[in-house]
Scaffold this motif. Structure first.
Motif, short mmCIF file in Angstrom:
data_model
loop_
_atom_site.label_atom_id
_atom_site.label_comp_id
_atom_site.label_asym_id
_atom_site.label_seq_id
_atom_site.Cartn_x
_atom_site.Cartn_y
_atom_site.Cartn_z
N ASP A 1 0.82 -1.22 0.00
CA ASP A 1 0.00 0.00 0.00
C ASP A 1 0.86 1.27 0.00
N LEU A 2 2.07 1.16 -0.54
CA LEU A 2 3.02 2.28 -0.55
C LEU A 2 3.37 2.67 -1.99
N PRO A 3 2.42 3.24 -2.72
CA PRO A 3 2.63 3.45 -4.17
C PRO A 3 3.66 4.51 -4.53
N PHE A 4 4.05 5.36 -3.58
CA PHE A 4 4.93 6.47 -3.94
C PHE A 4 6.40 6.24 -3.58
N ILE A 5 6.71 5.13 -2.91
CA ILE A 5 8.11 4.89 -2.58
C ILE A 5 8.89 4.62 -3.86
N SER A 6 9.79 5.51 -4.18
CA SER A 6 10.50 5.48 -5.45
C SER A 6 11.64 4.47 -5.45
N THR A 7 12.06 4.09 -6.64
CA THR A 7 13.23 3.24 -6.79
C THR A 7 14.46 3.90 -6.19
N LYS A 8 14.57 5.20 -6.35
CA LYS A 8 15.70 5.95 -5.79
C LYS A 8 15.75 5.79 -4.28
N THR A 9 14.61 5.90 -3.62
CA THR A 9 14.56 5.75 -2.17
C THR A 9 14.86 4.32 -1.75
N ILE A 10 14.32 3.36 -2.46
CA ILE A 10 14.58 1.94 -2.18
C ILE A 10 16.08 1.66 -2.23
N ASP A 11 16.74 2.11 -3.27
CA ASP A 11 18.17 1.87 -3.42
C ASP A 11 18.99 2.64 -2.38
N TYR A 12 18.53 3.84 -2.04
CA TYR A 12 19.21 4.60 -1.00
C TYR A 12 19.16 3.87 0.34
N VAL A 13 17.99 3.31 0.67
CA VAL A 13 17.82 2.59 1.93
C VAL A 13 18.70 1.34 1.95
N LEU A 14 18.76 0.62 0.85
CA LEU A 14 19.62 -0.56 0.77
C LEU A 14 21.08 -0.18 0.92
N ASP A 15 21.50 0.87 0.25
CA ASP A 15 22.88 1.32 0.34
C ASP A 15 23.22 1.73 1.78
N TYR A 16 22.31 2.41 2.44
CA TYR A 16 22.51 2.81 3.84
C TYR A 16 22.66 1.57 4.73
N TYR A 17 21.82 0.58 4.48
CA TYR A 17 21.86 -0.66 5.27
C TYR A 17 23.22 -1.34 5.14
N PHE A 18 23.72 -1.44 3.94
CA PHE A 18 24.98 -2.15 3.73
C PHE A 18 26.19 -1.40 4.29
N LYS A 19 26.03 -0.12 4.53
CA LYS A 19 27.10 0.66 5.14
C LYS A 19 27.04 0.63 6.66
N SER A 20 25.93 0.11 7.20
CA SER A 20 25.78 0.00 8.66
C SER A 20 26.39 -1.32 9.12
N ASP A 21 26.51 -1.47 10.44
CA ASP A 21 27.05 -2.71 10.99
C ASP A 21 25.97 -3.52 11.70
N LYS A 22 24.72 -3.27 11.38
CA LYS A 22 23.60 -3.95 12.01
C LYS A 22 22.99 -4.98 11.05
N ASP A 23 22.29 -5.94 11.64
CA ASP A 23 21.64 -6.98 10.84
C ASP A 23 20.30 -6.54 10.29
N ALA A 24 19.69 -5.54 10.93
CA ALA A 24 18.34 -5.12 10.56
C ALA A 24 18.27 -3.60 10.48
N LEU A 25 17.31 -3.13 9.70
CA LEU A 25 17.09 -1.70 9.52
C LEU A 25 15.60 -1.42 9.45
N SER A 26 15.14 -0.43 10.19
CA SER A 26 13.76 0.03 10.06
C SER A 26 13.78 1.47 9.59
N VAL A 27 12.93 1.77 8.63
CA VAL A 27 12.83 3.12 8.08
C VAL A 27 11.61 3.79 8.71
N VAL A 28 11.82 4.94 9.31
CA VAL A 28 10.73 5.65 9.98
C VAL A 28 10.64 7.08 9.44
N VAL A 29 9.46 7.66 9.67
CA VAL A 29 9.16 8.99 9.14
C VAL A 29 8.78 9.90 10.32
#
Length: 202
Positions: free
Chosen positions: A106-134
């Motif tokens: 139900d999240l029609p506006f989450i862009s590919t750019k944001t998806i890839d940014y979140v993944l890139d951020y995750y891989f630069k962190s040292d944690k196993d999990a990531l939650s995105v909040v607003v």
């Protein structure tokens, strides 16, 4: 492997329409198709898995009619946490080292750019999990309701986990993006989304 897990098995009772929630149309296009298109455009995601349930039989039929590269995974649809646990068990049997990006249908506006940014951020962190909040002010500025708030932030419906069904060390990413707040839970949400449509899709 990086898997995108598109959650499309919920009942969507708050929307109060006869259609299954993933098939609810925003600007004459099903919600799930927006998310699927944006995931498919990602350069980082290796495979898309769509989690459906007995609650969303018509959604399954719709997905099967599409000529797109994804797999369908059947879950119980009883509740989100039970389905999440089932999915983690499913992938853990394959490997404990895969990355699972969970996103709601139900999240029609989450862009590919944001998806890839979140993944890139995750891989630069040292944690196993990531939650995105607003930040909650994004919701308040739009007049949108939200069901949960913690430390001034609202979960976005976009999360990353390692493919292991255990409690995982988590980091949090706060993004001040309207696109992350526009999850379509009610008809009022859809009215706001229609007004903002052309800011995201031309």
């Amino acid at each position: 492997m990086i898997y995108a897990i598109l959650m499309a098995g919920g009942m969507g009772t708050r929307l109060k329409v006869p259609d299954e929630k993933p098939l609810f149309k925003l600007h004459d296009k099903p919600l799930i198709k927006y998310v699927l298109d944006n995931l498919s455009s990602s350069k980082l995601i290796d495979k898309i898995i769509i989690a459906v349930s007995p609650n969303t039989c018509k959604t399954t039929e719709y997905l099967q009619s599409l000529n797109m590269d994804f797999e369908i995974l059947n879950t119980s649809g009883k509740d989100y946490l039970e389905d999440l646990s089932y999915i983690l068990d499913y992938f853990e049997k394959k490997s404990k080292n895969n990355t699972l990006l969970f996103i709601n249908a139900d999240l029609p506006f989450i862009s590919t750019k944001t998806i890839d940014y979140v993944l890139d951020y995750y891989f630069k962190s040292d944690k196993d999990a990531l939650s995105v909040v607003v930040p909650v002010e994004i919701f308040k500025n739009l007049g949108l309701d939200y069901s949960y708030e913690f430390n001034g932030c609202v979960p976005s419906g976009l999360n990353i986990l390692r493919s292991e069904n255990i409690i995982q060390n988590e980091t949090q990413l706060i993004l001040k993006k309207v696109e992350l707040a526009l999850n379509i839970n009610t008809l009022f949400d859809s009215e706001i989304a229609e007004k903002l449509y052309y800011e995201y899709y031309l």
